[in-house]
Motif scaffolding. Structure first.
Motif, PDB file in Angstrom:
ATOM      1  N   UNK A   1      64.995 -59.025  51.979  1.00  0.00           N
ATOM      2  CA  UNK A   1      65.581 -57.699  52.092  1.00  0.00           C
ATOM      3  C   UNK A   1      64.565 -56.614  51.753  1.00  0.00           C
ATOM      4  N   UNK A   2      63.649 -56.889  50.866  1.00  0.00           N
ATOM      5  CA  UNK A   2      62.692 -55.865  50.450  1.00  0.00           C
ATOM      6  C   UNK A   2      61.435 -55.866  51.277  1.00  0.00           C
ATOM      7  N   UNK A   3      61.257 -56.816  52.128  1.00  0.00           N
ATOM      8  CA  UNK A   3      60.029 -56.880  52.905  1.00  0.00           C
ATOM      9  C   UNK A   3      58.985 -57.699  52.189  1.00  0.00           C
ATOM     10  N   UNK A   4      57.782 -57.685  52.722  1.00  0.00           N
ATOM     11  CA  UNK A   4      56.702 -58.492  52.127  1.00  0.00           C
ATOM     12  C   UNK A   4      55.803 -57.619  51.368  1.00  0.00           C
TER      13      UNK A   4
END
Length: 83
Positions: free
Chosen positions: A80-83
């Motif tokens: 959900x937060x990205x990489x």
């Protein structure tokens, strides 16, 4: 001993195939129709041109690839937060 067992299994298999092969015409004939042959119309295939029904090799290849492609997204959670 193993050779005798292999011969016995092969003989039983061949005998079963012979019995089944001899019974196929009797199983295929029906008493409902006077001539024994049922004639039917061709199926309606006007709307069978999408990914899921186009099957040149007997398997709907494009639909299969599309469904396999969607499996990792269904099995693994997405970040959900990205990489």
């Amino acid at each position: 001993m193993k050779k005798n067992l292999a011969c016995l299994v092969a003989g039983a298999t061949l005998a079963g195939i012979a019995v089944l092969g001899a019974a196929v015409p009797a199983l295929a004939s029906t008493q409902d129709t006077p001539g024994g042959v049922v004639v039917v119309d061709q199926p309606d295939t006007t709307n069978l041109n999408n990914l899921w029904t186009f099957a040149p090799a007997g398997v709907p290849l494009l639909g299969l690839l599309q469904s396999v492609n969607g499996v990792p997204g269904k099995l693994l959670p997405t970040p959900t937060g990205g990489y």
